[in-house]
Design an enzyme around this catalytic site. Structure first.
Site, PDB file in Angstrom:
ATOM      1  N   LYS A 109      90.273 -29.957  33.725  1.00  0.00           N
ATOM      2  CA  LYS A 109      91.317 -29.848  34.756  1.00  0.00           C
ATOM      3  C   LYS A 109      91.855 -28.423  34.867  1.00  0.00           C
ATOM      4  CE  LYS A 109      92.967 -34.621  34.827  1.00  0.00           C
ATOM      5  NZ  LYS A 109      94.103 -35.516  34.624  1.00  0.00           N
ATOM      6  N   LYS A 192      81.700 -40.590  41.779  1.00  0.00           N
ATOM      7  CA  LYS A 192      82.601 -41.747  41.773  1.00  0.00           C
ATOM      8  C   LYS A 192      83.654 -41.612  42.877  1.00  0.00           C
ATOM      9  CE  LYS A 192      86.518 -40.992  38.825  1.00  0.00           C
ATOM     10  NZ  LYS A 192      87.400 -41.539  37.827  1.00  0.00           N
ATOM     11  N   LYS A 195      90.367 -40.252  44.552  1.00  0.00           N
ATOM     12  CA  LYS A 195      91.388 -39.763  45.481  1.00  0.00           C
ATOM     13  C   LYS A 195      91.251 -38.251  45.694  1.00  0.00           C
ATOM     14  CE  LYS A 195      95.431 -40.018  47.693  1.00  0.00           C
ATOM     15  NZ  LYS A 195      95.675 -40.856  48.867  1.00  0.00           N
TER      16      LYS A 195
END
Ligand code: ADP
Ligand code: NA
Length: 325
Positions: A109, A192, A195
């Site tokens: 991240k 996958k 969002k």
């Protein structure tokens, strides 16, 4: 059992539902389950206050709409239970810096946004997660494969505390949610559904007009073959649609392949669009009843926070006592 979901999405997507929320609904029956909307985790990245508040309520309403029952589980918002932040600090002081630095999710991240724009909270969020779990003396933590490392760290820290002070925490086990429930992006079926990563056409949002979602199913990317068979390597798109169908209809993939014999992809897509619409309409209706009744939603959340605090405050009191406060 303890599990959480971030409120950052507003509307959940089909992957959130089939991969997590629906399984929570099943698990509430046989377990003493604690489910929370993790707003403390959400602020590890910048949030607009009004949007965060709204998304938290919308998330809770969807969990209720999906079938979580406050009589069968404890449903609450993380920030309503201050013990999470309190035990989080204790756990921060028990974790080695290098140990925390080895968490691969943080590396993924933070590398995307650079270390100056990455909060220290994002770095230590697995440690808050440890507190989330240990507060409730959870035996099992239903998580996706990507969270396994965090549950391992939780086990290490629980054992460390128990050894350094006195037996205090239950050492939890990960309960890896069914991989068959992994839902792929409808436009890019090798990735996958997510969002943050999916294109609007590849993402099925549960609160969208069902007509919009039906169109997305009908224009899902498949392949140039026409025969409906299950092949996760060579037919990722069709296999994804079959998995979604199976999850919604309760029929096995084998039954579905037999059912679609002699038919083409269009038949599968149309049926899937209908199946989804049939499920999502009542889901939206139930969700809306909670959104239209803020007093009832507040009542449910007040009750959830009270039930959660009963357990969490007991654990924290023992912890504070053990460490000399
Ligand atoms: P996103 O990946 O869209 O940001 P989150 O990371 O907030 O979603 O995931 C919330 C929950 O939903 C987690 O338990 C996660 O494992 C599950 N989940 C998310 N995307 C999928 C997917 N495509 N298939 C199955 N489960 C998923
Ligand atoms: Na229960």
């Amino acid at each position: 059992m303890l599990s959480g979901i971030q409120p950052t999405s507003g509307s959940f997507h089909l992957g959130n539902y089939l991969g997590a929320v629906r399984q929570w609904v099943d698990l509430q029956e046989q377990n003493d389950a604690f489910y929370m909307v993790v707003d403390l985790h959400a602020i590890t990245v910048e949030q607009d206050p009004a949007t965060l508040r709204e998304n938290t309520r919308v998330s809770v309403a969807q969990l209720l709409g999906a079938g979580l029952d406050p009589e069968r589980c404890t449903l609450f918002v993380q920030s309503h239970v201050p013990e999470h932040a309190q035990l989080g600090w204790v756990m921060n002081c028990l974790t080695g810096f290098g140990e925390a630095a080895r968490m691969t999710q943080f590396k993924d991240k933070s590398s995307k946004q650079g270390t100056d724009r990455t909060s220290v909270g994002l770095f230590t969020y697995p440690i808050l997660q440890i507190a989330d779990i240990l507060l409730y003396q959870a035996d099992a933590v239903p998580v996706g494969e990507d969270q396994r490392q965090h549950v391992e760290l939780t086990r290490d820290l629980a054992e460390r505390f128990n050894t350094r002070y006195a037996p205090t925490f239950t050492v939890p086990k990960p309960y890896i949610l069914k991989a068959t429930a992994k839902i792929q992006d409808l436009q890019d079926p090798s990735a996958k559904m997510s969002k943050s990563a999916s294109s609007p056409k590849g993402l099925v949002s549960l609160l969208d007009d069902p007509k919009v979602s039906a169109k997305k199913f009908k224009s899902a990317v498949t392949d140039t073959d026409t025969v409906v068979t299950y092949d996760e390597e060579n037919k990722v798109g069709v296999s994804n649609l079959l998995r979604i169908h199976s999850a919604l209809s309760g029929q096995s993939v084998e039954q579905l392949v037999a059912h679609f014999e002699g038919k083409m992809y269009g038949a599968l897509k149309t049926e899937l669009a209908e199946l989804f619409t049939e499920w999502v309409l009542p889901f939206q209706e139930r969700t809306k009843t909670y959104l239209d009744d803020p007093a009832e939603l507040d009542r449910v959340l007040g009750l959830g926070a009270e039930k959660a605090r009963e357990v969490a405050s007991r654990t924290l009191a023992t912890v504070y006592d053990r460490i000399g406060f």
